[in-house]
Enzyme design. Structure first.
Site, short mmCIF file in Angstrom:
data_model
loop_
_atom_site.label_atom_id
_atom_site.label_comp_id
_atom_site.label_asym_id
_atom_site.label_seq_id
_atom_site.Cartn_x
_atom_site.Cartn_y
_atom_site.Cartn_z
N GLY A 205 0.83 -1.21 0.00
CA GLY A 205 0.00 0.00 0.00
C GLY A 205 0.86 1.25 0.00
O GLY A 205 0.52 2.25 0.65
N ALA A 206 1.96 1.22 -0.77
CA ALA A 206 2.93 2.33 -0.73
C ALA A 206 2.53 3.49 -1.64
O ALA A 206 3.28 4.45 -1.75
CB ALA A 206 4.31 1.80 -1.13
N GLY B 242 -1.23 7.63 1.44
CA GLY B 242 -1.25 7.83 2.88
C GLY B 242 0.07 7.57 3.58
O GLY B 242 1.14 8.02 3.16
N SER C 41 -3.55 -0.59 14.85
CA SER C 41 -4.32 0.64 15.09
C SER C 41 -4.69 0.68 16.56
O SER C 41 -4.78 -0.37 17.22
CB SER C 41 -5.60 0.61 14.27
OG SER C 41 -6.50 1.60 14.74
N TYR D 253 -13.12 -4.75 11.94
CA TYR D 253 -11.89 -3.95 11.83
C TYR D 253 -11.03 -4.15 13.09
O TYR D 253 -9.82 -4.37 13.01
CB TYR D 253 -12.22 -2.47 11.62
CG TYR D 253 -10.97 -1.62 11.40
CD1 TYR D 253 -10.21 -1.76 10.23
CD2 TYR D 253 -10.55 -0.67 12.33
CE1 TYR D 253 -9.07 -0.99 10.01
CE2 TYR D 253 -9.42 0.11 12.11
CZ TYR D 253 -8.68 -0.05 10.95
OH TYR D 253 -7.54 0.72 10.73
N1 LIG Z 1 -5.43 6.69 8.81
C1 LIG Z 1 -5.59 6.36 10.08
O1 LIG Z 1 -6.11 7.14 10.88
C2 LIG Z 1 -5.12 5.03 10.58
C3 LIG Z 1 -5.26 4.77 11.95
C4 LIG Z 1 -4.82 3.53 12.44
C5 LIG Z 1 -4.29 2.61 11.58
N2 LIG Z 1 -4.17 2.89 10.25
C6 LIG Z 1 -3.59 1.86 9.38
O2 LIG Z 1 -2.61 2.43 8.55
C7 LIG Z 1 -2.48 1.65 7.36
C8 LIG Z 1 -2.34 2.58 6.16
O3 LIG Z 1 -3.55 3.24 5.93
P1 LIG Z 1 -3.69 4.76 5.48
O4 LIG Z 1 -4.35 5.48 6.58
O5 LIG Z 1 -2.42 5.26 4.93
O6 LIG Z 1 -4.83 4.60 4.35
P2 LIG Z 1 -4.81 4.76 2.76
O7 LIG Z 1 -4.25 6.09 2.36
O8 LIG Z 1 -6.18 4.42 2.33
O9 LIG Z 1 -3.79 3.63 2.31
C9 LIG Z 1 -4.15 2.27 2.31
C10 LIG Z 1 -3.33 1.56 1.27
O10 LIG Z 1 -3.71 0.16 1.28
C11 LIG Z 1 -3.99 -0.23 -0.05
N3 LIG Z 1 -4.92 -1.35 -0.10
C12 LIG Z 1 -6.20 -1.39 0.33
N4 LIG Z 1 -6.75 -2.58 0.06
C13 LIG Z 1 -5.80 -3.32 -0.55
C14 LIG Z 1 -5.78 -4.63 -1.09
N5 LIG Z 1 -6.86 -5.41 -1.09
N6 LIG Z 1 -4.63 -5.09 -1.64
C15 LIG Z 1 -3.54 -4.29 -1.68
N7 LIG Z 1 -3.51 -3.04 -1.22
C16 LIG Z 1 -4.63 -2.55 -0.65
C17 LIG Z 1 -4.57 1.02 -0.70
O11 LIG Z 1 -4.56 0.90 -2.11
P3 LIG Z 1 -5.50 1.87 -3.01
O12 LIG Z 1 -4.81 3.21 -3.05
O13 LIG Z 1 -5.52 1.16 -4.31
O14 LIG Z 1 -6.83 1.93 -2.34
C18 LIG Z 1 -3.60 2.06 -0.16
O15 LIG Z 1 -2.41 2.04 -0.88
C19 LIG Z 1 -3.68 0.72 7.32
O16 LIG Z 1 -3.25 -0.59 7.65
C20 LIG Z 1 -4.60 1.27 8.40
O17 LIG Z 1 -5.39 0.26 8.99
C21 LIG Z 1 -4.57 4.09 9.74
#
Ligand SMILES: NC(=O)c1ccc[n+]([C@@H]2O[C@H](COP(=O)([O-])OP(=O)(O)OC[C@H]3O[C@@H](n4cnc5c(N)ncnc54)[C@H](OP(=O)(O)O)[C@@H]3O)[C@@H](O)[C@H]2O)c1
Length: 316
Positions: free
Chosen positions: A25-26, A29, A154, A185
């Site tokens: 998911g690089a 975000g 998380s 989740y």
């Molecule tokens: N944001 C927060 O507040 C928060 C809080 C706690 C934990 N987290 C954790 O942080 C991590 C990163 O999330 P983020 O906040 O940076 O969100 P994000 O910007 O939505 O990034 C998520 C990434 O995961 C990819 N992804 C989703 N489903 C996938 C799949 N089936 N196969 C391969 N790749 C997939 C997305 O691809 P696409 O771009 O193609 O959708 C995107 O690159 C996650 O594990 C999340 O649970 C986030």
């Protein structure tokens, strides 16, 4: 809310030339900022993305800012174990020695549904896809040791919107019980934490260190809000900022600490947390490492049972 925890500046100028890191998911975000930072420091970054064209666009942007950045973009759909296997064999073929794997990709609050292999979407994508990927890359991580595996968990592994973080061994994939997206989740994020804990135990003495992290409440695509953008800018975002929401650069700090800080190697399996809205007040200021307020996160028997259950589920 206290100020976010920030990585020691000297870690962000370490020379990572010759080191290779895989980040899932690089393209977006927290994963994108993590990739950008270590690429700037000279690392080779393998970006595992489900949308290759978007991954290439993002890689080109990183290269514009850091022309010597070494980036490879490979297709990875974590909701399809065949894709996980194909991605891992591509990585193993081109990069047989790894210094890091960041299991970063994730989905949140998805509607009721199952992955290609029949797993509940959040458990399947967030945990099982990464569980299999880690197993398939472990030899490369051992060959490249000292190395790290960092799982994005998380603070919702404690409680997600009031739902307690638990592992429901009787029906992990919601085939029989009523579906609740926040409960699912929380289960998936607790699984990310327990996976790192058990991995740390199993890989003791190999030079591969495991960690799980909570990045905080971060402004990324994960937090899609079904309101017009003008209303979000005017009302929702300022409110969320007051509630402690941080920017992606701040959200990547915990991952970078887990990946780069030397002391992390002394506590394999530990959990590292940004400042966050835990239900448990004492945990809210975060900690690198933090003792999770969820008692299940400390239960080695649950971690071992989850490993065995996951192993059985991802078998070809
Ligand atoms: N944001 C927060 O507040 C928060 C809080 C706690 C934990 N987290 C954790 O942080 C991590 C990163 O999330 P983020 O906040 O940076 O969100 P994000 O910007 O939505 O990034 C998520 C990434 O995961 C990819 N992804 C989703 N489903 C996938 C799949 N089936 N196969 C391969 N790749 C997939 C997305 O691809 P696409 O771009 O193609 O959708 C995107 O690159 C996650 O594990 C999340 O649970 C986030």
């Amino acid at each position: 809310m206290p100020s976010p925890l920030m990585v020691r500046p000297e870690l962000l100028s370490l020379d990572l030339t010759g080191k290779t890191y895989v980040i899932t998911g690089a393209n977006s975000g927290i994963g994108l900022v993590t990739a950008q930072q270590i690429a700037r420091q000279g690392a080779t970054v393998v970006m595992g993305v489900r949308r290759v064209r978007e991954g290439e666009r993002v890689a080109a942007e990183i290269r514009r800012e850091a022309p010597t950045a070494s980036l490879a973009v490979y297709q990875l759909e974590l909701g399809d174990l065949a894709s996980v296997r194909a991605f891992a064999s591509e990585v193993n073929r081109h990069h047989p020695k790894l210094q890091g794997l960041v299991n970063n990709a994730g989905v949140m609050r998805t509607p009721f549904g199952h992955t290609k292999d029949g797993f509940e979407t959040q458990f399947g994508v967030n945990h099982l896809g990464h569980f299999l990927l880690t197993n398939l890359l472990t030899d490369a991580l051992k060959a490249g040791a000292p190395s790290r595996v960092v799982n994005l968990s998380s603070y919702y592994h404690e409680f997600a919107m009031g739902r307690k973080g638990e592992i429901h061994f009787d029906d992990l994939n919601y085939h029989r019980r009523p579906f609740d997206t926040w409960e699912a989740y929380a289960q998936s994020k607790l699984a990310n934490l327990l996976h790192a804990r058990e991995l740390g135990r199993r890989l003791a003495g190999t030079g591969v260190t495991a960690a799980s992290v909570n990045p905080g409440l971060v402004r990324t695509n994960l937090l899609t809000i079904p309101l017009p953008m003008w209303l979000q800018r005017l009302v929702v975002l300022p409110f969320l900022r007051l509630a402690g929401m941080i920017e992606p650069w701040e959200g990547a700090q915990t991952s970078l600490h887990a990946l780069l800080a030397p002391e992390v190697a002394e506590r394999s399996g530990a959990y590292y947390s940004q400042v966050a809205g835990y239900k448990d007040k004492a945990a809210r200021k975060g900690g690198w490492p933090l003792s999770s307020p969820n008692p299940v996160a400390h239960d080695d028997a649950v971690a071992a049972r989850l490993w065995r259950a996951s192993e059985a589920l991802v078998q070809p």
